[in-house]
Write an enzyme that holds these catalytic residues in place. Structure first.
Site, PDB file in Angstrom:
ATOM      1  N   ASP A  80     -17.132   7.615  -1.502  1.00 28.99           N
ATOM      2  CA  ASP A  80     -15.571   7.147  -1.036  1.00 28.99           C
ATOM      3  C   ASP A  80     -15.375   8.357  -0.462  1.00 28.99           C
ATOM      4  OD1 ASP A  80     -13.272   6.300   0.258  1.00 28.99           O
ATOM      5  OD2 ASP A  80     -12.418   6.287  -1.759  1.00 28.99           O
TER       6      ASP A  80
ATOM      7  N   ARG B  26     -13.559  -8.873   1.540  1.00 29.53           N
ATOM      8  CA  ARG B  26     -12.214  -8.359   1.463  1.00 29.53           C
ATOM      9  C   ARG B  26     -10.699  -9.446   1.992  1.00 29.53           C
ATOM     10  NH1 ARG B  26      -9.871  -3.344   1.980  1.00 29.53           N
ATOM     11  NH2 ARG B  26      -8.436  -3.862   0.798  1.00 29.53           N
TER      12      ARG B  26
ATOM     13  N   ARG C 123       1.086  -1.404  -0.820  1.00 31.62           N
ATOM     14  CA  ARG C 123      -0.349   0.098  -0.187  1.00 31.62           C
ATOM     15  C   ARG C 123       0.680   1.532   0.023  1.00 31.62           C
ATOM     16  NH1 ARG C 123      -5.368   1.640   3.487  1.00 31.62           N
ATOM     17  NH2 ARG C 123      -6.153   0.208   1.980  1.00 31.62           N
TER      18      ARG C 123
ATOM     19  N   GLN D 231     -10.177  -3.652  -3.307  1.00 29.23           N
ATOM     20  CA  GLN D 231     -11.301  -3.669  -2.835  1.00 29.23           C
ATOM     21  C   GLN D 231     -12.365  -3.687  -3.454  1.00 29.23           C
ATOM     22  OE1 GLN D 231     -12.140  -1.629   0.680  1.00 29.23           O
ATOM     23  NE2 GLN D 231     -13.813  -2.491   0.132  1.00 29.23           N
TER      24      GLN D 231
ATOM     25  N   CYS E  98     -16.023   1.814   1.059  1.00 27.83           N
ATOM     26  CA  CYS E  98     -15.090   0.951   1.017  1.00 27.83           C
ATOM     27  C   CYS E  98     -14.080   1.276   2.302  1.00 27.83           C
ATOM     28  CB  CYS E  98     -13.750   1.662   0.470  1.00 27.83           C
ATOM     29  SG  CYS E  98     -13.422   2.535   0.123  1.00 27.83           S
TER      30      CYS E  98
ATOM     31  N   HIS F 177      -7.411   1.085  -6.080  1.00 23.17           N
ATOM     32  CA  HIS F 177      -7.942  -0.072  -5.157  1.00 23.17           C
ATOM     33  C   HIS F 177      -8.019  -1.436  -5.902  1.00 23.17           C
ATOM     34  CE1 HIS F 177      -8.015  -1.356  -1.086  1.00 23.17           C
ATOM     35  NE2 HIS F 177      -8.992  -0.636  -0.902  1.00 23.17           N
TER      36      HIS F 177
HETATM   37  N1  NVA Z   1      -9.792   7.026  -1.411  1.00 22.92           N
HETATM   38  C1  NVA Z   1      -9.562   6.050  -0.410  1.00 22.92           C
HETATM   39  C2  NVA Z   1     -10.271   4.766  -0.385  1.00 22.92           C
HETATM   40  C3  NVA Z   1      -9.492   4.211   1.222  1.00 22.92           C
HETATM   41  C4  NVA Z   1      -9.327   2.627   1.815  1.00 22.92           C
HETATM   42  C5  NVA Z   1      -7.962   6.718   0.075  1.00 22.92           C
HETATM   43  O1  NVA Z   1      -6.953   6.472  -0.384  1.00 22.92           O
HETATM   44  O2  NVA Z   1      -7.775   7.283   1.632  1.00 22.92           O
HETATM   45  N1   CP Z   2     -11.082  -0.567   2.813  1.00 16.64           N
HETATM   46  C1   CP Z   2      -9.568  -0.135   2.351  1.00 16.64           C
HETATM   47  O1   CP Z   2      -9.046  -0.503   2.268  1.00 16.64           O
HETATM   48  O2   CP Z   2      -9.771  -0.066   4.155  1.00 16.64           O
HETATM   49  P1   CP Z   2      -8.229   0.575   5.070  1.00 16.64           P
HETATM   50  O3   CP Z   2      -7.605   1.899   4.469  1.00 16.64           O
HETATM   51  O4   CP Z   2      -8.492   0.249   6.148  1.00 16.64           O
HETATM   52  O5   CP Z   2      -7.782  -0.824   4.777  1.00 16.64           O
END
Ligand code: NVA
Ligand code: CP
Length: 305
Positions: free
Chosen positions: A224, A292, A109, A139, A264, A136
């Site tokens: 989101d 997930r 990540r 997800q 998500c 992502h």
């Molecule tokens: N769009 C959000 C998704 C978090 C799971 C981010 O990138 O922070």
């Molecule tokens: N939806 C998601 O990826 O959650 P986290 O940021 O908690 O991993």
């Protein structure tokens, strides 16, 4: 050194899967979920290790991968960039070369999507994108599984994306190609998704300015956060621009009466979604979060077993 038992595959974007593979993966996720609930022990990754590199925060992604590896009889290794040499400037390429000689898969990540691409290019083991600024994909496996469980095939259905044209939106665009649904995307001006990603999806995706028009008759409504990780400094400005894009009861009422709501998570009640919607009868966000685990077990099996 780990010897891959099959050709090396990565999962950096949904488009790393064919449509057939993606559909099969969802069926497998549902079967693995049933098996786990029935108490059937299945440990195909006994003695194997998944490294998880996190350069951003996470609850669901970390826990679902770690628990998935445990259930499969393997081990997950949490690596924060703060505590590894990556955080002190060791290159992505060298880190990939070294880690992939010891572990059986790597989940990352991070911020720039290019980082996971560079890592994958120098890795001997499968690399999984656990979220970048661009995509992502994990997800979306869970979201597609959740729709399938609640409503059957998503093929030919209409999905409304309301809010920011961000990493999740990009993955919904790619999902529309793999799973063949119509995607209506409502964003404020200048927050549209990437034009190249959008164009590649052809006429499956349509841009809207007006959220009500996008949601009209939709089978699934998704939103989101307005400020993603790394955009915290823009939070206040974004809150103003995105205010008309809140998914609340009035907006959801425009969708099909059977429409589902997904997010998500983490969510900000009172910002991108009202409490009445996320905690209401059309919301499937807890199934979505649980899936997930099951969808990623299917992914781990597909890539590593
Ligand atoms: N769009 C959000 C998704 C978090 C799971 C981010 O990138 O922070
Ligand atoms: N939806 C998601 O990826 O959650 P986290 O940021 O908690 O991993």
């Amino acid at each position: 050194m780990s010897v891959p038992s099959k050709p090396l595959r990565h999962f950096l974007s949904l488009l790393d899967l064919s449509s057939e593979e993606a559909h099969a993966l969802l069926q497998r996720a549902i079967a693995l979920k049933q098996d786990w609930r029935a108490g059937r022990c299945y440990e195909p990754l006994r003695g194997r290790t998944l490294a998880m590199i996190f350069e951003k925060a996470s609850t669901r992604t970390r826990v679902s991968f770690e628990v998935g590896m445990t259930q499969f009889g393997g081990h997950a290794l949490f690596l924060s960039s703060r505590d590894t040499q990556l955080g002190r400037g060791e290159s992505i390429e060298d880190s990939a070369r070294v880690l992939s000689r010891m572990v059986d898969g790597v989940m990352i990540r991070t911020f720039a999507h290019e980082t996971v691409e560079r890592f994958a290019a120098h890795s001997q083991v499968p690399v999984i994108n656990g979220l970048t600024d661009r995509f992502h994909p994990c997800q979306l496996l869970a979201d597609m599984q959740t729709f399938l469980e609640h409503r059957g095939s998503i093929r030919g259905k209409t999905v409304a994306w309301v809010g920011d044209g961000n990493n999740m939106c990009h993955s919904y665009i790619n999902a529309s190609r793999l799973f063949d649904f119509q995607l209506r995307i409502a964003t404020p001006e200048t927050f549209e998704p990437d034009a190249e990603i959008l164009e590649a999806a052809g006429d499956r995706c349509q841009l809207f300015r007006n959220p009500e028009a996008a949601v009209q008759g939709a089978d699934l409504v998704v939103t989101d956060v307005w400020a993603s990780m790394g955009q915290e400094g823009e939070q206040n400005q974004r809150a103003q621009v995105f205010a008309p894009y809140q998914v609340n009861e009035k907006l959801l009422a425009k969708a099909d009466a059977q429409a589902l709501f997904m997010h998500c998570l983490p969510a900000h009640r009172g910002e991108e979604v009202s409490a009445a919607v996320i905690d209401g009868p059309q919301s499937v966000v807890w199934d979505e979060a649980e899936n997930r685990l099951h969808a990623q077990k299917a992914l781990l099996e597909f890539l590593l077993v």
